[in-house]
Design a protein around this motif. Structure first.
Motif, PDB file in Angstrom:
ATOM      1  N   MET A   1      66.717  62.021  75.608  1.00 33.14           N
ATOM      2  CA  MET A   1      67.781  61.481  74.788  1.00 33.14           C
ATOM      3  C   MET A   1      67.968  62.436  73.615  1.00 33.14           C
ATOM      4  O   MET A   1      67.007  62.863  72.992  1.00 33.14           O
ATOM      5  N   ALA A   2      69.207  62.747  73.321  1.00 36.05           N
ATOM      6  CA  ALA A   2      69.539  63.661  72.230  1.00 36.05           C
ATOM      7  C   ALA A   2      70.455  62.936  71.254  1.00 36.05           C
ATOM      8  O   ALA A   2      70.993  61.862  71.557  1.00 36.05           O
ATOM      9  N   LYS A   3      70.634  63.563  70.082  1.00 33.73           N
ATOM     10  CA  LYS A   3      71.414  62.923  69.037  1.00 33.73           C
ATOM     11  C   LYS A   3      72.315  63.959  68.384  1.00 33.73           C
ATOM     12  O   LYS A   3      71.884  65.078  68.092  1.00 33.73           O
ATOM     13  N   ILE A   4      73.567  63.564  68.155  1.00 35.71           N
ATOM     14  CA  ILE A   4      74.495  64.452  67.452  1.00 35.71           C
ATOM     15  C   ILE A   4      74.120  64.419  65.974  1.00 35.71           C
ATOM     16  O   ILE A   4      74.112  63.357  65.350  1.00 35.71           O
ATOM     17  N   ILE A   5      73.821  65.613  65.411  1.00 38.63           N
ATOM     18  CA  ILE A   5      73.388  65.657  64.010  1.00 38.63           C
ATOM     19  C   ILE A   5      74.382  66.364  63.098  1.00 38.63           C
ATOM     20  O   ILE A   5      74.316  66.208  61.879  1.00 38.63           O
ATOM     21  N   LYS A   6      75.331  67.120  63.696  1.00 35.70           N
ATOM     22  CA  LYS A   6      76.270  67.830  62.839  1.00 35.70           C
ATOM     23  C   LYS A   6      77.537  68.129  63.631  1.00 35.70           C
ATOM     24  O   LYS A   6      77.489  68.430  64.817  1.00 35.70           O
ATOM     25  N   LEU A   7      78.674  68.042  62.953  1.00 34.74           N
ATOM     26  CA  LEU A   7      79.959  68.381  63.554  1.00 34.74           C
ATOM     27  C   LEU A   7      80.530  69.578  62.798  1.00 34.74           C
ATOM     28  O   LEU A   7      80.893  69.470  61.623  1.00 34.74           O
ATOM     29  N   ASP A   8      80.564  70.733  63.446  1.00 32.73           N
ATOM     30  CA  ASP A   8      81.159  71.934  62.855  1.00 32.73           C
ATOM     31  C   ASP A   8      82.641  71.968  63.201  1.00 32.73           C
ATOM     32  O   ASP A   8      83.156  71.098  63.903  1.00 32.73           O
ATOM     33  N   GLU A   9      83.291  73.036  62.754  1.00 26.85           N
ATOM     34  CA  GLU A   9      84.723  73.161  62.999  1.00 26.85           C
ATOM     35  C   GLU A   9      85.036  73.267  64.485  1.00 26.85           C
ATOM     36  O   GLU A   9      85.992  72.678  64.974  1.00 26.85           O
ATOM     37  N   TYR A  10      84.236  74.005  65.243  1.00 27.72           N
ATOM     38  CA  TYR A  10      84.501  74.232  66.656  1.00 27.72           C
ATOM     39  C   TYR A  10      83.384  73.728  67.575  1.00 27.72           C
ATOM     40  O   TYR A  10      83.545  73.731  68.787  1.00 27.72           O
ATOM     41  N   GLU A  11      82.267  73.305  67.002  1.00 30.35           N
ATOM     42  CA  GLU A  11      81.104  72.966  67.809  1.00 30.35           C
ATOM     43  C   GLU A  11      80.450  71.662  67.350  1.00 30.35           C
ATOM     44  O   GLU A  11      80.595  71.246  66.209  1.00 30.35           O
ATOM     45  N   VAL A  12      79.700  71.113  68.278  1.00 28.64           N
ATOM     46  CA  VAL A  12      78.891  69.931  68.010  1.00 28.64           C
ATOM     47  C   VAL A  12      77.438  70.382  68.059  1.00 28.64           C
ATOM     48  O   VAL A  12      77.019  71.057  69.009  1.00 28.64           O
ATOM     49  N   VAL A  13      76.643  70.016  67.034  1.00 26.76           N
ATOM     50  CA  VAL A  13      75.227  70.360  67.013  1.00 26.76           C
ATOM     51  C   VAL A  13      74.450  69.131  67.459  1.00 26.76           C
ATOM     52  O   VAL A  13      74.582  68.049  66.878  1.00 26.76           O
ATOM     53  N   ILE A  14      73.638  69.327  68.506  1.00 26.52           N
ATOM     54  CA  ILE A  14      72.874  68.219  69.100  1.00 26.52           C
ATOM     55  C   ILE A  14      71.391  68.532  68.989  1.00 26.52           C
ATOM     56  O   ILE A  14      70.944  69.617  69.367  1.00 26.52           O
ATOM     57  N   ALA A  15      70.628  67.563  68.452  1.00 25.42           N
ATOM     58  CA  ALA A  15      69.169  67.693  68.365  1.00 25.42           C
ATOM     59  C   ALA A  15      68.571  67.070  69.607  1.00 25.42           C
ATOM     60  O   ALA A  15      68.890  65.937  69.968  1.00 25.42           O
ATOM     61  N   ASP A  17      65.077  66.138  72.191  1.00 31.22           N
ATOM     62  CA  ASP A  17      63.787  65.475  72.022  1.00 31.22           C
ATOM     63  C   ASP A  17      62.686  66.434  71.598  1.00 31.22           C
ATOM     64  O   ASP A  17      61.746  66.048  70.894  1.00 31.22           O
ATOM     65  N   ASP A  18      62.774  67.686  71.993  1.00 33.44           N
ATOM     66  CA  ASP A  18      61.731  68.657  71.650  1.00 33.44           C
ATOM     67  C   ASP A  18      61.970  69.300  70.281  1.00 33.44           C
ATOM     68  O   ASP A  18      61.404  70.334  69.962  1.00 33.44           O
ATOM     69  N   HIS A  19      62.831  68.697  69.469  1.00 34.06           N
ATOM     70  CA  HIS A  19      63.160  69.124  68.107  1.00 34.06           C
ATOM     71  C   HIS A  19      63.899  70.460  68.070  1.00 34.06           C
ATOM     72  O   HIS A  19      63.928  71.117  67.046  1.00 34.06           O
ATOM     73  N   SER A  20      64.499  70.845  69.147  1.00 34.00           N
ATOM     74  CA  SER A  20      65.349  72.027  69.151  1.00 34.00           C
ATOM     75  C   SER A  20      66.798  71.562  69.049  1.00 34.00           C
ATOM     76  O   SER A  20      67.116  70.403  69.307  1.00 34.00           O
ATOM     77  N   THR A  21      67.672  72.458  68.658  1.00 36.62           N
ATOM     78  CA  THR A  21      69.086  72.134  68.548  1.00 36.62           C
ATOM     79  C   THR A  21      69.878  73.016  69.498  1.00 36.62           C
ATOM     80  O   THR A  21      69.492  74.155  69.788  1.00 36.62           O
ATOM     81  N   VAL A  22      70.961  72.469  69.986  1.00 36.32           N
ATOM     82  CA  VAL A  22      71.882  73.209  70.832  1.00 36.32           C
ATOM     83  C   VAL A  22      73.290  72.975  70.313  1.00 36.32           C
ATOM     84  O   VAL A  22      73.574  71.952  69.698  1.00 36.32           O
ATOM     85  N   ARG A  23      74.160  73.944  70.556  1.00 37.92           N
ATOM     86  CA  ARG A  23      75.554  73.859  70.112  1.00 37.92           C
ATOM     87  C   ARG A  23      76.452  73.883  71.338  1.00 37.92           C
ATOM     88  O   ARG A  23      76.259  74.686  72.234  1.00 37.92           O
ATOM     89  N   PHE A  24      77.416  72.967  71.333  1.00 34.72           N
ATOM     90  CA  PHE A  24      78.365  72.899  72.436  1.00 34.72           C
ATOM     91  C   PHE A  24      79.764  72.770  71.854  1.00 34.72           C
ATOM     92  O   PHE A  24      79.981  72.106  70.839  1.00 34.72           O
TER      93      PHE A  24
END
Length: 154
Positions: A1-15, A17-24
């Motif tokens: 399970m992941a959680k959206i932690i930030k909304l950038d201008e062009y991307e969504v930052v998702i945290a 479970d392993d405490h890493s972040t990915v951008r989509f």
């Protein structure tokens, strides 16, 4: 399970479970993202498939659901709070009052020994027989519970 932690201008930052972040990019999402949304991320080659997980609303979280089952198996305890009465079988009480009511046997059966003694003392006057006959009629009119019991008062 992941959680959206930030909304950038062009991307969504998702945290994750392993405490890493990915951008989509927003194009991968088929919903309007908000910070705090829970999502499922499924890698698909160079991109990903992202689904929003339904979260219980605050209203549902605050509700308390209580299910109480209280079954009484002993008929005597059902009437425990009733003061001044005794639980007796309707038909036994009726038959005793009808055939032996002049001597107060139905009163002894229902636990009112003092009244039973008074019926015996005054049985020669036939007044207890008249009262017992009225008791028979009243007993027939009383509704019985599922076990066939009624409450008899003094």
């Amino acid at each position: 399970m992941a959680k959206i932690i930030k909304l950038d201008e062009y991307e969504v930052v998702i945290a994750q479970d392993d405490h890493s972040t990915v951008r989509f990019p927003y194009e991968l999402l088929d919903f309007t993202p908000e910070v705090g949304d829970l999502v499922e991320v499924f890698p698909d080659g160079d991109s990903a498939i992202i689904f929003k997980v339904d979260q219980p609303s605050k209203k549902q979280e605050d509700q308390i659901s209580i299910n109480i089952v209280n079954e009484q198996t002993n008929n005597q305890t059902q009437y425990a709070g009733y003061m001044g009465g005794k639980v007796v079988n309707k038909w036994i009480y009726f038959l005793l009052a009808f055939f032996l009511g002049g001597f107060g046997i139905h009163k002894f059966y229902s636990g009112f020994t003092g009244k039973g003694i008074l019926y015996i003392i005054f049985s020669w006057t036939f007044i207890p027989s008249l009262i017992a006959f009225c008791t028979c009629i009243a007993t027939l009119l009383k509704p019985a519970d599922a076990a066939g019991n009624i409450i008899v008062t003094a």
